[in-house]
Design a protein around this motif. Structure first.
Motif, short mmCIF file in Angstrom:
data_model
loop_
_atom_site.label_atom_id
_atom_site.label_comp_id
_atom_site.label_asym_id
_atom_site.label_seq_id
_atom_site.Cartn_x
_atom_site.Cartn_y
_atom_site.Cartn_z
N ALA A 69 -26.35 124.79 28.70
CA ALA A 69 -25.64 124.34 27.49
C ALA A 69 -25.44 125.49 26.51
CB ALA A 69 -26.42 123.22 26.84
N CYS A 70 -26.41 126.42 26.46
CA CYS A 70 -26.30 127.50 25.47
C CYS A 70 -26.15 128.88 26.11
CB CYS A 70 -27.50 127.47 24.52
SG CYS A 70 -29.04 127.80 25.38
N CYS A 71 -25.71 128.89 27.37
CA CYS A 71 -25.51 130.18 28.05
C CYS A 71 -24.22 130.12 28.86
CB CYS A 71 -26.70 130.48 28.96
SG CYS A 71 -26.49 132.00 29.89
N ARG A 72 -23.30 131.01 28.51
CA ARG A 72 -21.99 131.01 29.15
C ARG A 72 -21.56 132.43 29.46
NH1 ARG A 72 -18.25 126.98 25.94
NH2 ARG A 72 -19.96 125.57 26.39
N GLU A 73 -20.90 132.59 30.60
CA GLU A 73 -20.39 133.91 30.98
C GLU A 73 -18.88 133.84 31.08
OE1 GLU A 73 -21.24 137.36 34.33
OE2 GLU A 73 -22.18 135.41 34.55
N LEU A 74 -18.20 134.77 30.40
CA LEU A 74 -16.74 134.81 30.39
C LEU A 74 -16.32 136.19 30.88
CD1 LEU A 74 -17.05 133.36 26.95
CD2 LEU A 74 -15.63 132.17 28.60
N ALA A 75 -15.54 136.22 31.95
CA ALA A 75 -15.14 137.52 32.51
C ALA A 75 -13.63 137.59 32.66
CB ALA A 75 -15.81 137.73 33.86
N VAL A 76 -13.06 138.71 32.22
CA VAL A 76 -11.63 138.95 32.41
C VAL A 76 -11.47 139.98 33.52
CG1 VAL A 76 -9.49 139.80 31.38
CG2 VAL A 76 -11.04 138.38 30.02
N ARG A 77 -10.81 139.57 34.61
CA ARG A 77 -10.59 140.48 35.74
C ARG A 77 -9.20 141.07 35.66
NH1 ARG A 77 -10.51 139.03 40.89
NH2 ARG A 77 -9.83 136.94 40.40
N CYS A 78 -9.13 142.39 35.77
CA CYS A 78 -7.84 143.11 35.76
C CYS A 78 -7.35 143.22 37.21
CB CYS A 78 -8.03 144.52 35.22
SG CYS A 78 -8.75 144.54 33.58
N PRO A 79 -6.05 143.51 37.36
CA PRO A 79 -5.57 143.71 38.74
C PRO A 79 -6.28 144.90 39.35
CG PRO A 79 -3.75 143.84 37.14
CD PRO A 79 -5.00 143.68 36.36
N ARG A 80 -6.69 144.74 40.60
CA ARG A 80 -7.38 145.86 41.28
C ARG A 80 -6.38 146.98 41.55
NH1 ARG A 80 -12.34 145.80 42.54
NH2 ARG A 80 -13.55 143.89 42.58
N LEU A 81 -6.93 148.16 41.69
CA LEU A 81 -6.10 149.33 41.96
C LEU A 81 -5.46 149.17 43.34
CD1 LEU A 81 -5.53 152.02 40.57
CD2 LEU A 81 -7.33 153.01 41.95
N GLN A 82 -4.13 149.31 43.40
CA GLN A 82 -3.44 149.16 44.68
C GLN A 82 -3.53 150.47 45.46
OE1 GLN A 82 -2.08 146.29 45.88
NE2 GLN A 82 -2.95 145.38 44.02
N LEU A 83 -3.99 150.37 46.69
CA LEU A 83 -4.14 151.56 47.54
C LEU A 83 -2.78 152.20 47.79
CD1 LEU A 83 -6.68 152.81 48.61
CD2 LEU A 83 -6.20 151.77 50.83
N ARG A 84 -1.73 151.34 47.90
CA ARG A 84 -0.38 151.86 48.15
C ARG A 84 0.07 152.81 47.05
NH1 ARG A 84 1.58 146.72 49.76
NH2 ARG A 84 2.45 146.47 47.68
N SER A 85 -0.07 152.36 45.79
CA SER A 85 0.42 153.19 44.67
C SER A 85 -0.44 154.45 44.54
CB SER A 85 0.40 152.39 43.37
OG SER A 85 -0.90 151.92 43.10
N LEU A 86 -1.72 154.31 44.86
CA LEU A 86 -2.62 155.45 44.78
C LEU A 86 -2.25 156.50 45.84
CD1 LEU A 86 -5.14 156.22 43.12
CD2 LEU A 86 -6.51 155.41 45.02
N SER A 87 -2.01 156.04 47.08
CA SER A 87 -1.67 157.00 48.14
C SER A 87 -0.27 157.58 47.94
CB SER A 87 -1.81 156.36 49.52
OG SER A 87 -1.26 155.08 49.54
N ALA A 88 0.63 156.81 47.34
CA ALA A 88 1.98 157.32 47.06
C ALA A 88 1.90 158.46 46.03
CB ALA A 88 2.87 156.21 46.54
N ALA A 89 1.12 158.25 44.98
CA ALA A 89 0.98 159.28 43.94
C ALA A 89 0.33 160.53 44.51
CB ALA A 89 0.15 158.73 42.78
N THR A 90 -0.73 160.33 45.31
CA THR A 90 -1.44 161.47 45.91
C THR A 90 -0.52 162.25 46.84
OG1 THR A 90 -3.40 160.05 45.88
CG2 THR A 90 -3.59 162.11 47.06
N SER A 91 0.25 161.52 47.65
CA SER A 91 1.18 162.18 48.59
C SER A 91 2.22 162.99 47.84
CB SER A 91 1.89 161.14 49.47
OG SER A 91 0.95 160.33 50.10
N ALA A 92 2.75 162.44 46.75
CA ALA A 92 3.76 163.14 45.96
C ALA A 92 3.21 164.47 45.43
CB ALA A 92 4.22 162.26 44.80
N VAL A 93 1.97 164.43 44.92
CA VAL A 93 1.33 165.65 44.40
C VAL A 93 1.13 166.66 45.53
CG1 VAL A 93 -0.73 166.61 43.30
CG2 VAL A 93 0.26 164.49 42.44
#
Length: 188
Positions: A24-48
């Motif tokens: 009754a007096c204990c609550r957990e509230l969590a906001v989850r962000c979108p996880r890092l996409q492996l595709r966008s990460l590998s695309a950026a790395t490949s470009a560099v």
């Protein structure tokens, strides 16, 4: 029981709010962000890599390539460990206090605990940022020297930046527990 609702961040990215009622007096509230996409990460790395490879071929210097690889690697480690937050959570325990936790993409967690005696209130503030109004949730800390005063403002969900509809849900949950604390008889 855990319930999850979908919302959007101030920038329009999809986020999820998870509510867990431990008691009754204990609550957990969590906001989850979108996880890092492996595709966008590998695309950026490949470009560099390609740019570095082109530069090293033009300048006929292999040092350019190894320097670029080193810089990208360091940048990636810094980003995953200090910048990219996967989840921000608030554990509100009526008798003890509020624990604020940020979980980073690398697995690192940073936690702050605020004793209930220091908590004056939890409020939604508004700020003007780049010609638009943004809302944020914050904990007002009690000024020890002045019962009416606020010594510090602790902003919450700084990485996920939820929109107002999501903040109102978190605000209501926090207020329910803070109200119980005010009506409960103070134990010395």
């Amino acid at each position: 029981a855990m319930e999850e609702r979908r919302y959007r961040s101030a920038s329009g990215a999809p986020i999820a709010l998870q509510c867990r009622q431990h008691s009754a007096c204990c609550r957990e509230l969590a906001v989850r962000c979108p996880r890092l996409q492996l595709r966008s990460l590998s695309a950026a790395t490949s470009a560099v890599w390609l740019v570095a490879y082109g530069l090293s071929a033009l300048s006929e210097n292999s040092m350019v390539l190894s320097a670029a690889m080193f810089i990208v690697l360091i940048g990636l480690i810094v980003y995953l460990h200090f910048v990219k937050v996967d989840q921000e959570s608030l554990l509100v325990i009526g008798s003890l206090g509020i624990q604020v936790t940020s979980s980073y993409a690398s697995g690192k967690e940073s936690t702050t605990f605020i004793e209930m005696g220091q908590v004056k209130d939890v409020v939604i503030n508004e700020a003007i940022h780049m010609q638009k109004v943004i809302y944020y949730l914050c904990i007002l800390l009690q000024d020890p020297g002045d019962p009416q005063g606020v010594s510090e403002v602790v902003p919450l969900f700084q990485s996920s930046k939820p929109r107002l509809d999501c903040l109102i849900e978190v605000y209501k949950s926090c207020q329910e527990i803070l109200e119980q604390r005010k009506t409960a008889p103070q134990s010395s």
